[in-house]
Design a protein around this motif. Structure first.
Motif: not given
Ligand code: CP
Length: 348
Positions: A139-152
């Motif tokens: 859901a967070v990835v879909d809501a973002s327009t910048v790269p996402i790093v998974n912090l767990e």
């Protein structure tokens, strides 16, 4: 309207399983380089990193903030529900509870402020479908327009994974193919998620190690994760097996990686899972005697660790424990990850 800043294609780090082995290997080599050189630079000057922690953290929070600083970037850390509005991740719900804002707005806004976002969303351990799909993280990835790093997320901890691979490569001196790593289930008073054991399994398989998951019956890792690890082992020349015989598994090990995780009954029969977990408290707690039969194994744990519950304190205080080096490598690994996310050329 104002167009959000995007630089397609984006280098998200959701899971190393989404990326090729060459990318992982390049980041691993770069993490080793960062520990040797301990360089501060301005290579990411004028970049901003948002860090959103839906769950607590010591290492990830401190080391991501500092990784950004080492590269000349600025980090902003937010804790939903604690000084920041409570955030809703589910789609289509009526928001009449604690959450004042939806991730669609929150991450839409943050995407306009920063050049990448690190996000921590643990497993629910109550909703098996949501956890299997990594739904909150998606859901967070879909809501973002910048790269996402998974912090767990519910499934994976890729920053831990890269730091752990670098720790083993450094400590054991380069090529670790064929060396034995025991991923050793450990007791814990609470049911814990599986992101770390999943990632540790993939990491060791990718390094070409002989990996044994030692766990009691009822505490096996998910079949699809074991399949991914076996695929990785086939590519690297390693192997992946499971065993409920911890003593046999420890024999000849070069690395003992301890971690508590919940049994498969946690979703459907949590009381039974708790009873099962408690029944193994004495027989599966790691002691210095357990390490005697190993090949002078290094002891690893991602931390935080409960002394006297997961492992005896003398193991952590002894000369085989490399858990502090392992935590240090989070900083070096995340510098490598941020460089990859932002497409910064390696300067060393
Ligand atoms: N190992 C790890 O991720 O530590 P924290 O939960 O403290 O960040």
């Amino acid at each position: 309207g104002h167009a959000p800043r995007t630089t397609p294609p984006m280098n998200h780090l959701t899971s190393w399983t989404d990326l090729d082995d060459a990318t992982w290997r390049a980041c691993l080599d770069r993490a080793l380089w960062h520990r040797q050189h301990r360089a501060w630079s301005q290579s990411a000057a004028a970049k901003a990193l948002g860090l959103v922690f839906f769950n607590p953290s010591l290492r990830t929070r401190a080391s991501m903030d500092l990784a950004a600083a080492h590269l000349g970037a600025h980090a902003v850390t937010l804790t939903p529900g604690n000084g920041t509005w409570g955030l809703e991740t589910r789609d289509g719900v009526t928001m009449d509870g604690l959450a004042a804002e939806h991730v669609k707005e929150a991450f839409g806004v943050l995407s306009r402020y920063v050049d990448a976002l690190g996000v921590r969303t643990f497993a629910t351990l109550t909703d098996p479908e949501a956890d299997a799909e990594d739904r909150a993280f998606r859901a967070v990835v879909d809501a973002s327009t910048v790269p996402i790093v998974n912090l767990e997320s519910a499934r994976w901890h890729p920053c831990q994974e890269l730091g752990d691979a670098a720790t083993i490569t450094d400590h054991l001196g380069g090529d670790v193919r064929g060396k034995k790593l025991v991923l050793h289930w450990a007791p814990h008073p609470k049911p814990l998620p599986r992101a770390v054991p999943n990632s540790a399994l993939l990491m060791a398989a990718r390094l070409g190690m002989e990996v044994i998951v030692a766990r009691p019956d009822g505490f096996g890792l998910d079949a699809d994760v074991l399949d991914l690890a076996r695929d990785a082992a086939r590519r690297s020349g390693g192997s992946v097996t499971e065993s409920s015989d911890r003593v046999g598994a420890l024999s000849g090990a070069s690395v003992v990686y301890a971690k508590a995780w919940a049994g498969s009954g946690v979703y459907g029969s949590p009381d039974h899972e708790a009873q099962q977990r408690a029944s193994h408290a004495d027989s599966w707690r790691l002691s210095s005697d357990d390490l005697v039969q190993t090949d002078r194994a290094a002891f690893m744990h991602c931390l935080p660790v409960r002394r006297g519950v997961v492992v005896d304190g003398d193991v952590l205080d002894g000369d085989r424990a490399i858990h502090l080096l392992q935590a240090e490598y989070r900083l070096h690994a995340q510098k490598a990850i941020l460089e990859w996310v932002w497409g910064l050329g390696a300067e060393g």
